[in-house]
Design an enzyme around this catalytic site. Structure first.
Site, PDB file in Angstrom:
ATOM      1  N   GLY A  41       0.772  -1.243   0.000  1.00 28.40           N
ATOM      2  CA  GLY A  41       0.000   0.000   0.000  1.00 28.40           C
ATOM      3  C   GLY A  41       0.797   1.283   0.000  1.00 28.40           C
ATOM      4  N   ASP A  97       1.002   3.128   4.538  1.00 27.92           N
ATOM      5  CA  ASP A  97      -0.118   3.842   3.923  1.00 27.92           C
ATOM      6  C   ASP A  97      -1.115   4.315   4.976  1.00 27.92           C
ATOM      7  OD1 ASP A  97      -1.003   1.240   4.464  1.00 27.92           O
ATOM      8  OD2 ASP A  97      -1.813   0.863   2.469  1.00 27.92           O
ATOM      9  N   ASP A 100      -4.629   1.515  11.046  1.00 29.56           N
ATOM     10  CA  ASP A 100      -6.050   1.337  11.375  1.00 29.56           C
ATOM     11  C   ASP A 100      -6.146   0.732  12.782  1.00 29.56           C
ATOM     12  OD1 ASP A 100      -8.809   0.949  11.242  1.00 29.56           O
ATOM     13  OD2 ASP A 100      -8.716  -0.690   9.799  1.00 29.56           O
ATOM     14  N   LYS A 129      -5.908   6.428  10.984  1.00 33.83           N
ATOM     15  CA  LYS A 129      -7.363   6.206  11.134  1.00 33.83           C
ATOM     16  C   LYS A 129      -7.577   5.598  12.516  1.00 33.83           C
ATOM     17  CE  LYS A 129      -9.614   2.885   8.684  1.00 33.83           C
ATOM     18  NZ  LYS A 129     -10.203   2.283   7.476  1.00 33.83           N
TER      19      LYS A 129
HETATM   20  P1  IMP Z   1      -3.996  -2.387  10.799  1.00 35.73           P
HETATM   21  O1  IMP Z   1      -3.071  -3.526  11.101  1.00 35.73           O
HETATM   22  O2  IMP Z   1      -5.416  -2.695  11.183  1.00 35.73           O
HETATM   23  O3  IMP Z   1      -3.530  -1.063  11.343  1.00 35.73           O
HETATM   24  O4  IMP Z   1      -4.127  -2.339   9.265  1.00 35.73           O
HETATM   25  C1  IMP Z   1      -3.293  -1.699   8.459  1.00 35.73           C
HETATM   26  C2  IMP Z   1      -3.480  -2.199   7.044  1.00 35.73           C
HETATM   27  O5  IMP Z   1      -4.856  -2.461   6.735  1.00 35.73           O
HETATM   28  C3  IMP Z   1      -3.043  -1.099   6.126  1.00 35.73           C
HETATM   29  O6  IMP Z   1      -1.669  -1.194   5.850  1.00 35.73           O
HETATM   30  C4  IMP Z   1      -3.916  -1.332   4.926  1.00 35.73           C
HETATM   31  O7  IMP Z   1      -3.277  -2.256   4.062  1.00 35.73           O
HETATM   32  C5  IMP Z   1      -5.184  -1.943   5.470  1.00 35.73           C
HETATM   33  N1  IMP Z   1      -6.230  -0.917   5.618  1.00 35.73           N
HETATM   34  C6  IMP Z   1      -6.765  -0.435   6.767  1.00 35.73           C
HETATM   35  N2  IMP Z   1      -7.697   0.504   6.523  1.00 35.73           N
HETATM   36  C7  IMP Z   1      -7.740   0.632   5.168  1.00 35.73           C
HETATM   37  C8  IMP Z   1      -8.506   1.464   4.283  1.00 35.73           C
HETATM   38  O8  IMP Z   1      -9.332   2.289   4.665  1.00 35.73           O
HETATM   39  N3  IMP Z   1      -8.258   1.292   2.954  1.00 35.73           N
HETATM   40  C9  IMP Z   1      -7.363   0.404   2.458  1.00 35.73           C
HETATM   41  N4  IMP Z   1      -6.618  -0.384   3.254  1.00 35.73           N
HETATM   42  C10 IMP Z   1      -6.810  -0.271   4.595  1.00 35.73           C
HETATM   43 MG    MG Z   2      -0.666  -1.760   4.065  1.00 32.55          MG
END
Ligand code: IMP
Ligand code: MG
Length: 173
Positions: A41, A97, A100, A129
């Site tokens: 990403g 990128d 979340d 986010k």
């Molecule tokens: P985390 O481990 O939940 O913080 O997720 C991070 C990963 O989830 C990011 O690197 C993205 O690849 C994916 N991700 C989370 N939210 C989004 C979004 O709104 N759009 C696209 N990819 C997302």
């Molecule tokens: Mg990612």
């Protein structure tokens, strides 16, 4: 599914990325900065922010898979590609990128802190986010803060599509 609305347009993104590059340039004067791009990403963000940094830097790539569905990560992380360059004594900036739940970036932060004898490990994410945050993480350089919603474009995908959109958008259900 198709595009519903533009959340961040290319001009806003370019201006913010330029400002992040200037801030990183100031903060890393005299340091051995290595940008680690978190694939897939962050590839477009990396390309732009790297060119906004006016320092002698190194760049490498890491790829992890986090299992779950297309819009949510499950919490189990598997390392798919490790960086190749020697990171001992260097200042690592993880370029991601979007943060979340925080699970992916927290895992990466720990991986680089423990596995490589880096001088420092910091986080630069285009989007912070925060509504679904599970693991507390410090995003040292955040391009934009959003509370919730699934977005695509500028490298961000839904099922590997939409990465090439120049703007960041929401999808219609
Ligand atoms: P985390 O481990 O939940 O913080 O997720 C991070 C990963 O989830 C990011 O690197 C993205 O690849 C994916 N991700 C989370 N939210 C989004 C979004 O709104 N759009 C696209 N990819 C997302
Ligand atoms: Mg990612």
């Amino acid at each position: 599914m198709d595009i519903a609305a533009t959340v961040l347009d290319r001009k806003e993104i370019a201006d913010r990325v330029e400002a992040l590059g200037e801030q990183i340039t100031r903060d890393y004067q005299g340091k051995k900065l290595v940008l680690i791009c978190v694939l897939n990403g962050a590839f477009i963000f990396l390309a732009d922010v790297a060119r906004a940094i006016n320092l002698d830097i190194e760049i490498d790539f890491i790829r992890v898979a986090s299992y779950g569905n297309e819009t949510e990560s499950s919490g189990s992380i598997i390392l798919r590609k490790e960086p190749d360059i020697d990171l001992a004594g260097k200042d690592i900036l993880l370029v991601e990128d979007i943060v979340d739940s925080g699970i992916t970036i927290a895992w990466l932060h720990e991986y680089f802190t423990i596995k490589h004898q880096a001088a420092s490990v910091k986080i630069c994410a285009l989007i912070n986010k925060y509504e679904r945050r599970i693991v507390p993480v410090q995003v040292d350089y955040a391009g934009f803060q959003i509370d919730k919603g699934f977005i695509v474009g500028y490298g961000l995908d839904y099922a590997q599509k939409y990465r090439n959109l120049p703007d960041i958008c929401t999808l219609a259900k």
